[in-house]
Design an enzyme around this catalytic site. Sequence first.
Site, short mmCIF file in Angstrom:
data_model
loop_
_atom_site.label_atom_id
_atom_site.label_comp_id
_atom_site.label_asym_id
_atom_site.label_seq_id
_atom_site.Cartn_x
_atom_site.Cartn_y
_atom_site.Cartn_z
N HIS A 293 56.04 59.62 60.95
CA HIS A 293 54.25 58.45 61.81
C HIS A 293 54.61 59.41 62.83
CE1 HIS A 293 50.32 57.28 61.83
NE2 HIS A 293 51.28 55.96 62.02
N HIS B 77 51.08 65.64 54.79
CA HIS B 77 50.60 64.89 54.74
C HIS B 77 50.39 63.78 53.36
CE1 HIS B 77 47.52 62.26 56.07
NE2 HIS B 77 47.58 62.16 57.62
N ARG C 272 42.38 67.88 62.92
CA ARG C 272 42.78 67.84 64.38
C ARG C 272 43.36 68.63 64.85
NH1 ARG C 272 45.62 61.99 63.08
NH2 ARG C 272 46.75 63.46 61.12
N ASP D 186 50.41 66.64 64.58
CA ASP D 186 51.27 66.58 65.31
C ASP D 186 51.99 67.94 65.40
OD1 ASP D 186 50.86 63.28 65.84
OD2 ASP D 186 52.62 63.03 63.96
C1 LIG Z 1 53.91 62.87 56.73
C2 LIG Z 1 54.65 63.15 55.07
C3 LIG Z 1 55.83 61.91 55.66
C4 LIG Z 1 54.47 62.40 54.21
O1 LIG Z 1 54.95 62.36 53.21
P1 LIG Z 1 54.46 62.17 51.50
O2 LIG Z 1 53.24 61.90 51.24
O3 LIG Z 1 55.39 61.52 51.05
O4 LIG Z 1 54.42 64.10 50.95
P2 LIG Z 1 55.43 64.64 49.95
O5 LIG Z 1 54.09 63.73 48.92
O6 LIG Z 1 54.09 65.64 49.82
O7 LIG Z 1 56.28 64.65 49.67
C5 LIG Z 1 56.67 64.75 48.40
C6 LIG Z 1 58.17 65.61 49.16
O8 LIG Z 1 57.81 66.63 50.00
C7 LIG Z 1 58.83 65.83 50.71
N1 LIG Z 1 58.28 66.82 52.35
C8 LIG Z 1 57.22 66.74 52.22
N2 LIG Z 1 56.92 66.89 53.68
C9 LIG Z 1 57.86 67.88 54.26
C10 LIG Z 1 58.00 68.59 55.13
N3 LIG Z 1 57.51 68.71 56.43
N4 LIG Z 1 59.06 69.47 55.09
C11 LIG Z 1 60.05 69.11 54.19
N5 LIG Z 1 59.49 68.10 52.92
C12 LIG Z 1 58.81 67.29 53.49
C13 LIG Z 1 58.88 65.29 50.88
O9 LIG Z 1 60.05 64.36 51.70
C14 LIG Z 1 59.34 64.04 49.45
O10 LIG Z 1 60.29 64.87 49.39
P3 LIG Z 1 61.06 64.00 48.67
O11 LIG Z 1 60.58 64.22 46.85
O12 LIG Z 1 62.64 63.99 48.26
O13 LIG Z 1 60.90 62.55 48.78
C15 LIG Z 1 55.60 64.28 54.95
O14 LIG Z 1 54.74 65.19 54.97
C16 LIG Z 1 56.43 64.52 56.28
O15 LIG Z 1 57.69 63.72 56.34
N6 LIG Z 1 56.23 65.64 57.10
C17 LIG Z 1 56.67 66.39 57.99
C18 LIG Z 1 56.57 64.55 59.15
C19 LIG Z 1 55.10 65.01 59.64
O16 LIG Z 1 54.48 65.87 60.07
N7 LIG Z 1 54.94 63.39 60.40
C20 LIG Z 1 53.49 63.41 60.77
C21 LIG Z 1 52.79 62.81 59.71
S1 LIG Z 1 50.97 62.76 60.22
#
Ligand SMILES: CC(C)(COP(=O)(O)OP(=O)(O)OC[C@H]1O[C@@H](n2cnc3c(N)ncnc32)[C@H](O)[C@@H]1OP(=O)(O)O)[C@@H](O)C(=O)NCCC(=O)NCCS
Length: 501
Positions: A337, A383, A392, A438
């Site tokens: 987050h 996301h 943003r 971010d």
């Molecule tokens: C934001 C976030 C937590 C959303 O999670 P989510 O809703 O579960 O996303 P998804 O449904 O697309 O995830 C499916 C898979 O892709 C992976 N994935 C998603 N974004 C990814 C990223 N930036 N890098 C690597 N893997 C990623 C997830 O970890 C998940 O893997 P899993 O099946 O092994 O658990 C995720 O995109 C993330 O971890 N991003 C990086 C952290 C970040 O920037 N956070 C700020 C958000 S505003």
Amino acid sequence: MDDLFRVLPLLSHKVSPRPPPSPNYPSSSSLASTTTTTMFRTAVKQSRVTRSAFSSAHFSSTASKNSALKERLSQLIPAEIESVKAIRAEHGKKSFGPVLVDQLYGGMRGLPALIWDGSVLDPEEGIRFRGKTIPECQAELPKAPGGSEPLPEALFWLLVTGEVPTAEQVKELSKDWAARAAIPSFVEELIDRCPPTLHPMSQFSLAVTALNHDSAFAKAYANGISKKEYWGPVFEDCMDLIAKLPTIAGRIYQNVYGQGKLPAIDPSKDYAHNLSTLLGFGDNHAFVELMRLYIVIHSDHEGGNVSAHTGKLVGSALSDPFLSFAAALNGLAGPLHGLANQEVLVWLTKMQQKIGKDASDEAVKQYVWDTLKSGQVVPGYGHAVLRKTDPRYTAQREFALKHLPDDPMFKLVGQIYNIVPGVLLEAGKAKNPWPNVDAHSGVLLTYYGLNQMQFYTVLFGISRAFGVAAQLIWDRALGAPLERPKSYSSAAIKKIFADKN
Ligand SMILES: CC(C)(COP(=O)(O)OP(=O)(O)OC[C@H]1O[C@@H](n2cnc3c(N)ncnc32)[C@H](O)[C@@H]1OP(=O)(O)O)[C@@H](O)C(=O)NCCC(=O)NCCS
């Protein structure tokens, strides 16, 4: 309701499985002393209502109780109560769509579960604050003289009332918040006693929790306030909360990274200007502008994200706004987050150390693959709701194009934008390969010299208070009940479907 229905298609998505703190800092009022602290404690015992025995600088709720914003709210609340009653009478028994078992296991993605009035997030278009996009807010909300970014005060007014305030109303809010900005001396001492190695977000959350000592709502509740009146003291607490966050953040920043004395709040300046001053950047007009934009775009992202939902959830137990928001901050401090803005800078810095500052696209691409192959996420990308580049991110990119077009780190952010989505798509897991807020914020802060990455989420926290506070006020005005969704065990789920077969 239209906006809510626009998120319904989500239901069909498959949910996959330093130096020690200086004891010499003067208090923000320059009056902090053991004597004052003792006076403070004694007086709290003596009177729960009268606070005038003390220096106003040591107490919350020092500003006028009849602010224009509170007055406007008291006009809006009765009609909104009727409107909610009408919605429930007409639609209360209608289904909002199926609930899939995958959603229970999958972090409740797309599950309609909350009312949140300040903003709605469209997966394709991004955030709208009370129906307004970020560019619309930039165009329509009042600005500081000589400024071109909207004032956070104006955004708060919009979040709370759904209306664009006048310049005069915004000015009054700036003054009101400046008058409420001081924190009790025991909170100053609490912050000063934190070891500088304690993460700034932990210090921030501790200090916000401690503000509960002066909660108008907690005191009113203990004195038997009627349910119908809850929103009044909650409003006061929310105003105090927002007003005091820069003072807390400034103190943490100075303790952990600075050597100087904490400057004073200037009641003639706006909120972002005072925050910038407390961090030592008040003379830098472009930085102040950045803070205005930063707070506005980070303020709210509808209700389901971890910090917003946590604030609402804890508030539903009638915990006061300080306790509720401290809980929200603890959620914001997680790397998936709000902490992602710190993580992005850490990741970029490590990348530069490994492959050099002017690395080729091929080398960057390899670094991204190495990150994924080592089981880590690429911070700043992806996301839970958005399926396009985060507006943003775009707003910050436009700011950078205007103010720092030739900055090497900004160029690196642009280079990464051209590489990461392709890699994430090829890897085939992330539903959204595009950058979120971010991915950009840290680079802007670093450019102006705020390069202490561990502090970045504190700025996010200040901003997020705007959205959480607006909703807390409305939740109490509309009598939102205790949140208590139903949970199931895996055994129960197996049994439910076995019984159906
Ligand atoms: C934001 C976030 C937590 C959303 O999670 P989510 O809703 O579960 O996303 P998804 O449904 O697309 O995830 C499916 C898979 O892709 C992976 N994935 C998603 N974004 C990814 C990223 N930036 N890098 C690597 N893997 C990623 C997830 O970890 C998940 O893997 P899993 O099946 O092994 O658990 C995720 O995109 C993330 O971890 N991003 C990086 C952290 C970040 O920037 N956070 C700020 C958000 S505003």
